[in-house]
Write an enzyme that holds these catalytic residues in place. Structure first.
Site, PDB file in Angstrom:
ATOM      1  CD  GLU A   1      34.531  37.825  -1.308  1.00  0.00           C
ATOM      2  OE1 GLU A   1      33.775  38.795  -1.481  1.00  0.00           O
ATOM      3  OE2 GLU A   1      35.688  37.763  -1.757  1.00  0.00           O
TER       4      GLU A   1
ATOM      5  CB  CYS B   1      26.269  39.886  -1.018  1.00  0.00           C
ATOM      6  SG  CYS B   1      27.018  39.140  -2.468  1.00  0.00           S
TER       7      CYS B   1
HETATM    8  P1  NAD Z   1      25.521  33.705   8.260  1.00  0.00           P
HETATM    9  O1  NAD Z   1      26.710  34.533   8.602  1.00  0.00           O
HETATM   10  O2  NAD Z   1      24.416  33.633   9.224  1.00  0.00           O
HETATM   11  O3  NAD Z   1      25.947  32.186   7.973  1.00  0.00           O
HETATM   12  C1  NAD Z   1      26.885  31.855   6.969  1.00  0.00           C
HETATM   13  C2  NAD Z   1      27.493  30.502   7.279  1.00  0.00           C
HETATM   14  O4  NAD Z   1      28.274  30.595   8.460  1.00  0.00           O
HETATM   15  C3  NAD Z   1      26.487  29.381   7.517  1.00  0.00           C
HETATM   16  O5  NAD Z   1      26.942  28.217   6.875  1.00  0.00           O
HETATM   17  C4  NAD Z   1      26.535  29.211   9.037  1.00  0.00           C
HETATM   18  O6  NAD Z   1      26.194  27.911   9.486  1.00  0.00           O
HETATM   19  C5  NAD Z   1      27.994  29.494   9.315  1.00  0.00           C
HETATM   20  N1  NAD Z   1      28.322  29.900  10.699  1.00  0.00           N
HETATM   21  C6  NAD Z   1      27.500  30.474  11.623  1.00  0.00           C
HETATM   22  N2  NAD Z   1      28.201  30.721  12.767  1.00  0.00           N
HETATM   23  C7  NAD Z   1      29.470  30.316  12.551  1.00  0.00           C
HETATM   24  C8  NAD Z   1      30.659  30.327  13.328  1.00  0.00           C
HETATM   25  N3  NAD Z   1      30.688  30.829  14.565  1.00  0.00           N
HETATM   26  N4  NAD Z   1      31.809  29.833  12.799  1.00  0.00           N
HETATM   27  C9  NAD Z   1      31.816  29.357  11.525  1.00  0.00           C
HETATM   28  N5  NAD Z   1      30.717  29.304  10.735  1.00  0.00           N
HETATM   29  C10 NAD Z   1      29.553  29.795  11.237  1.00  0.00           C
HETATM   30  O7  NAD Z   1      25.038  34.255   6.846  1.00  0.00           O
HETATM   31  P2  NAD Z   1      23.701  33.870   6.068  1.00  0.00           P
HETATM   32  O8  NAD Z   1      22.559  34.494   6.780  1.00  0.00           O
HETATM   33  O9  NAD Z   1      23.693  32.422   5.778  1.00  0.00           O
HETATM   34  O10 NAD Z   1      23.941  34.620   4.668  1.00  0.00           O
HETATM   35  C11 NAD Z   1      23.530  35.915   4.404  1.00  0.00           C
HETATM   36  C12 NAD Z   1      24.703  36.863   4.448  1.00  0.00           C
HETATM   37  O11 NAD Z   1      25.691  36.453   3.504  1.00  0.00           O
HETATM   38  C13 NAD Z   1      24.321  38.269   4.041  1.00  0.00           C
HETATM   39  O12 NAD Z   1      24.904  39.187   4.927  1.00  0.00           O
HETATM   40  C14 NAD Z   1      24.931  38.417   2.656  1.00  0.00           C
HETATM   41  O13 NAD Z   1      25.217  39.734   2.290  1.00  0.00           O
HETATM   42  C15 NAD Z   1      26.153  37.581   2.790  1.00  0.00           C
HETATM   43  N6  NAD Z   1      26.643  37.198   1.460  1.00  0.00           N
HETATM   44  C16 NAD Z   1      27.800  37.724   0.985  1.00  0.00           C
HETATM   45  C17 NAD Z   1      28.253  37.418  -0.295  1.00  0.00           C
HETATM   46  C18 NAD Z   1      29.521  37.998  -0.856  1.00  0.00           C
HETATM   47  O14 NAD Z   1      30.029  37.483  -1.850  1.00  0.00           O
HETATM   48  N7  NAD Z   1      30.044  39.075  -0.296  1.00  0.00           N
HETATM   49  C19 NAD Z   1      27.504  36.542  -1.079  1.00  0.00           C
HETATM   50  C20 NAD Z   1      26.326  36.040  -0.572  1.00  0.00           C
HETATM   51  C21 NAD Z   1      25.903  36.354   0.717  1.00  0.00           C
END
Ligand code: NAD
Length: 481
Positions: A234, A268
């Site tokens: 997501e 999002c």
């Molecule tokens: P991010 O991708 O930076 O991090 C998300 C998570 O992934 C964190 O817990 C992080 O520690 C982890 N992570 C980072 N690198 C990783 C790796 N290599 N392997 C596994 N895990 C890893 O996202 P963010 O900045 O925390 O969140 C914002 C983003 O989330 C925005 O793009 C937003 O649109 C999206 N989002 C989507 C939804 C949805 O339902 N579609 C909902 C909320 C947020």
């Protein structure tokens, strides 16, 4: 969490900008040990059946909702906001009730039936994945940690959750609340850490639910493919709103503003591009600006106002860069637009921008802030074309006469459309929806699919006629007429 973790990460407070908290970074060995403990308990959890699991999950969530104190306090500090933090926690009630209701049919194994092949009868066994890893982002830290965890637990899986390192304060009190329900705590655990911890979790789980950015989602998908485990992704969005000439401009402006600015735009499904019919665009923009200017910050009193701080300081740079790019290319900021510093935190008032085009990053890349760029259109087909001109396909909104709005909605390349409202996917958990294009991958996290993605179907095929023997393979037995 372990005191023996080799590394600690500082965590900033969004209202003060101060690094006033630390978390240990869980590594592969710690995660492997936790995974093996949870896997051992998962067999009994799965065997206990959906009704037992539902009762336990309901009891735990009722206790948490009745006594949210410690989790709520920590979440308020994590996010810098009160009302939304409480709303995140309260959403657990509907999430649990909805999933439990869906589980009463979705998780029931169908009765034995004759197959279309003569003599063969079929049973279906639902086999949950052993251990699901949930990796969540910082914008709604509690809600987005629970959204996949609840259905996965109900389906009979064990779950390890790795919330964002940006907002981890709620984890310890949440684990304490789970500890009062030892059977549940035996199959559900939270770990702290950064991307390396998330990557290590992928190495230990049988399936991953990831909510976050497209960039990280790509890495997660690749790592899951390497291990041949499912990745439910997501990701980001650039949700459009189309305001038709039949819409009430003031009502549409009021709702678009709320659906764009809620959570300081750090959602999002925030509306990030507004396309308005030229016949009503002047009035719409006038009303939008007036309403945007009336929105108070949650500052200095954190318990009043409507817009909280930006949670993640780096986001302020992204928003400022997109606004600068737009202005350089001819856009006009009608209100807001300046990143303000209050008490060490970063703030942005609702920002309305006109004169925008799709050559600007403001119209093509995720902003994740309370920014409303508005473009007018002459023909609805152009509005549809512009709305679909995106790498994302999360959701959208259309305002106007219902039949006309529905006809437009059906042409949009997105997984959900709110008609005469915005961001309804934050309120509706029981209707399936997929994320299109770069906004995600895999089965719907909502509705019955949200549960069914955690079980595999095993076919038990019973021969009640005469099973074939070698004579069936005899060349001369074939009818060659
Ligand atoms: P991010 O991708 O930076 O991090 C998300 C998570 O992934 C964190 O817990 C992080 O520690 C982890 N992570 C980072 N690198 C990783 C790796 N290599 N392997 C596994 N895990 C890893 O996202 P963010 O900045 O925390 O969140 C914002 C983003 O989330 C925005 O793009 C937003 O649109 C999206 N989002 C989507 C939804 C949805 O339902 N579609 C909902 C909320 C947020």
């Amino acid at each position: 969490m372990s005191a023996t973790s080799p590394r600690n990460l500082p965590v900033c407070n969004p209202r003060t900008g101060e690094p006033d908290f630390h978390i240990p970074v869980a590594g592969p060995e710690e995660i492997a040990a936790l995974a093996s403990r949870l896997r051992a308990n998962q067999l009994a959890w799965s065997a206990a059946g959906p009704a037992h699991r539902a009762e336990l999950i309901k009891a735990w969530s009722a206790r948490l909702l009745a006594e949210p104190g410690p989790v709520l306090d920590a979440l308020v500090t994590d996010t810098g906001r009160h009302a939304l933090a409480l709303r995140e926690i309260n959403a657990l009630g509907g999430m649990v009730a909805g999933n439990v209701a869906l589980a009463t049919t979705a998780l029931v194994e169908p009765s034995e039936r004759p197959s279309l092949t003569p003599g063969i009868h079929a049973q279906t066994q639902l086999v949950p994945y052993g251990l699901i890893g949930v990796i969540s982002p910082w914008n709604f830290p509690f809600l987005l940690s629970m959204l996949d965890t609840i259905p996965a637990l109900l389906a009979g899986c064990a779950v390890i959750v790795k919330p964002s390192e940006v907002t981890p304060r709620f984890i310890a009190p949440l684990m304490a609340s789970l500890a009062a329900f030892p059977e549940l705590a035996g199959v559900c655990a939270f770990i702290t850490g950064d991307g390396s911890t998330g990557a290590a979790l992928i190495g230990a789980a049988d399936g991953i639910c990831f909510t976050g950015s497209v960039a990280t989602g790509r890495k997660v998908a690749a790592a899951c493919a390497e291990r041949f485990i499912p990745a439910f992704l997501e990701l980001g969005g650039k949700d459009p709103a189309i305001v038709l000439s039949s819409a009430d401009p003031d009502r549409a402006a009021a709702v678009v503003l709320r659906a764009s600015v809620q959570g300081t735009g750090q959602a999002c499904q925030s509306l990030e591009r507004i396309y308005v019919d030229a016949r009503i665009s002047k009035e719409f923009v006038t009303r939008l600006v007036a309403r945007a200017e009336a929105v108070p910050l949650n500052w200095p009193d954190s318990r009043s106002g409507q817009v909280g701080p930006l949670i993640f300081a780096r986001q302020a740079e992204i928003i400022a860069a997109q606004l600068a790019d737009a202005v350089e290319k001819g856009a006009r900021i009608l209100t807001g637009g300046v990143i303000e510093r209050h008490g060490g935190g970063y703030w942005l008032r609702p920002t309305v921008v006109t004169g925008v085009t799709h050559d600007m990053s403001l119209m093509t890349e995720e902003t994740f802030g309370p920014v409303l760029p508005v473009m007018s259109f002459g023909d609805v087909s152009v509005a549809v074309q512009l709305a679909n001109d995106s790498v994302y396909g999360l959701s959208a909104a259309v305002f106007g006469d219902e039949a006309e709005a529905l006809a437009v909605a059906r042409q949009l390349v997105v997984g959900a459309v709110s008609i005469n409202d915005g961001a309804l996917t934050t309120e509706v958990f029981d209707v399936d929806k997929n994320a299109f294009r770069l906004s995600g991958l895999g089965a719907s996290r909502m509705g019955a699919s949200g549960l069914l993605r955690f079980v595999r179907k095993k076919a038990l095929l019973i021969q009640r006629g005469t099973a074939k023997d070698m004579s069936s393979l005899e060349e001369s037995s074939l009818n060659r007429s």
